[in-house]
Design a protein around this motif. Structure first.
Motif, mmCIF file in Angstrom:
data_model
loop_
_atom_site.group_PDB
_atom_site.id
_atom_site.type_symbol
_atom_site.label_atom_id
_atom_site.label_comp_id
_atom_site.label_asym_id
_atom_site.label_seq_id
_atom_site.Cartn_x
_atom_site.Cartn_y
_atom_site.Cartn_z
ATOM 1 N N ALA A 165 2.732 37.483 29.163
ATOM 2 C CA ALA A 165 1.957 37.657 27.939
ATOM 3 C C ALA A 165 0.462 37.583 28.217
ATOM 4 O O ALA A 165 -0.329 38.351 27.643
ATOM 5 N N THR A 166 0.067 36.694 29.108
ATOM 6 C CA THR A 166 -1.352 36.550 29.439
ATOM 7 C C THR A 166 -1.879 37.812 30.102
ATOM 8 O O THR A 166 -2.963 38.316 29.758
ATOM 9 N N LEU A 167 -1.110 38.367 31.039
ATOM 10 C CA LEU A 167 -1.521 39.615 31.701
ATOM 11 C C LEU A 167 -1.555 40.776 30.713
ATOM 12 O O LEU A 167 -2.440 41.638 30.790
ATOM 13 N N SER A 176 0.367 47.066 21.750
ATOM 14 C CA SER A 176 1.053 45.770 21.746
ATOM 15 C C SER A 176 0.368 44.750 22.652
ATOM 16 O O SER A 176 0.767 43.585 22.677
ATOM 17 N N GLY A 177 -0.643 45.178 23.378
ATOM 18 C CA GLY A 177 -1.331 44.282 24.307
ATOM 19 C C GLY A 177 -1.820 42.993 23.686
ATOM 20 O O GLY A 177 -1.546 41.899 24.218
ATOM 21 N N PRO A 178 -2.529 43.035 22.558
ATOM 22 C CA PRO A 178 -3.027 41.800 21.948
ATOM 23 C C PRO A 178 -1.917 40.827 21.560
ATOM 24 O O PRO A 178 -2.160 39.634 21.393
ATOM 25 N N ASN A 179 -0.695 41.335 21.399
ATOM 26 C CA ASN A 179 0.449 40.471 21.060
ATOM 27 C C ASN A 179 1.231 40.057 22.294
ATOM 28 O O ASN A 179 2.396 39.645 22.198
ATOM 29 N N GLY A 180 0.611 40.165 23.449
ATOM 30 C CA GLY A 180 1.294 39.798 24.677
ATOM 31 C C GLY A 180 2.271 40.853 25.151
ATOM 32 O O GLY A 180 3.158 40.577 25.962
ATOM 33 N N GLY A 181 2.124 42.074 24.626
ATOM 34 C CA GLY A 181 2.987 43.184 25.043
ATOM 35 C C GLY A 181 4.306 43.242 24.313
ATOM 36 O O GLY A 181 5.154 44.100 24.619
#
Length: 283
Positions: A165-167, A176-181
């Protein structure tokens, strides 16, 4: 005298019924509705012409449509008679293609009707959902980047213990990146084929190798896989019917073409661009 009075109208009626253009029998497809220089136009011709009309024209009153279609067929017949039976090459080729298409569609329709009977649909449903379970659903996350090299680097970091999620928050270019993918739960057919194939190969908690789709390069984490409950018959009946029809048509076409004696002669100096050359079919 009274017999004579009733006899004359009877003769007049018989004569009227015998007049040219007065039809006794109930109308049918071969009923002649007009004749142009000896060439018949039938009710069947009119029915086919009506069926081919755009939907907005079919909303017109039947009496208006009947006259308009018959007038058009009469005009077309008179016009085509000017060719005195000669058929231009491009017209004959069009007719050949149209006939081929219509006859092929007739066979396909017959195959589909036999393939998707109520009995076969029900049997397929019972076999597919015998366990009471539906299809697979997946809960997954992904990190989307532009290059394979960057995706490979991310995979290496994850293998070394980095938090997914951090990466994703730091590196993913997807929405979806801001939501950890996190992508949430999704079923089969909801993702592009390459993505779905990769997910199907994963076990719970496993991370994929870099996967390329039309959107870029993905590194995918499958969090969980589960089975849905079996759907009600009526909910999936049409879906099963369509699948049976498609499968039957594909199998029938494959069988026919495999059995057929097909020759594809080599034509010297033939370029694919030649299919654009209309001059070859003009008289």
């Amino acid at each position: 005298m009274r017999k004579g009075l009733t006899f004359l109208p009877a003769i007049a009626l018989a004569a009227a019924l015998a007049l040219p253009g007065v039809v006794n029998a109930a109308p049918h497809a071969n009923s002649v509705v007009a004749t142009v220089n000896g060439e018949d136009i039938t009710l069947g011709h009119m029915i086919i012409a009506h069926e081919a009309l755009p939907q907005q024209y079919k909303q017109l009153p039947p009496d208006v449509l009947y006259k308009a279609i018959l007038d058009q067929l009469i005009q077309q017949t008179a016009l085509k008679q000017e060719l005195h039976g000669e058929v231009p090459a491009h017209v004959q080729l069009t007719v050949d293609n149209e006939m081929r298409t219509l006859l092929a569609q007739e066979v396909v329709q017959n195959v589909m009707e036999k393939a998707a009977t109520e009995e076969k649909i029900r049997a397929t449903y019972d076999e597919t959902y015998a366990t009471g379970e539906g299809s697979d659903e997946f809960n997954a996350s992904h990190i989307l980047v532009e290059s394979e090299a960057e995706a490979a680097e991310i995979k290496k970091e994850l293998d070394a213990g980095a938090d997914f999620a951090t990466l994703a928050k730091a590196r993913s270019t997807g929405p979806s990146g801001p939501n950890g993918g996190e992508l949430g739960w999704f079923g089969l057919g909801q993702m592009v084929p390459e993505f779905e194939t990769a997910v199907l190969d994963l076990s719970n908690g496993e991370v994929s190798e870099p996967v390329q789709t039309q959107f870029g390069w993905h590194v995918i984490l499958l969090t969980e896989r589960r089975k849905t409950e079996a759907p009600e018959y009526e909910v999936v009946r049409e879906q099963i019917s369509n699948a049976l029809r498609q499968s039957a048509v594909e199998s029938h076409v494959d069988a026919l073409t495999t059995k057929a004696d097909i020759l594809r002669p080599e034509i010297e100096d033939l370029s694919p661009e030649i299919i654009k050359d209309l001059s070859l079919i003009r008289n």
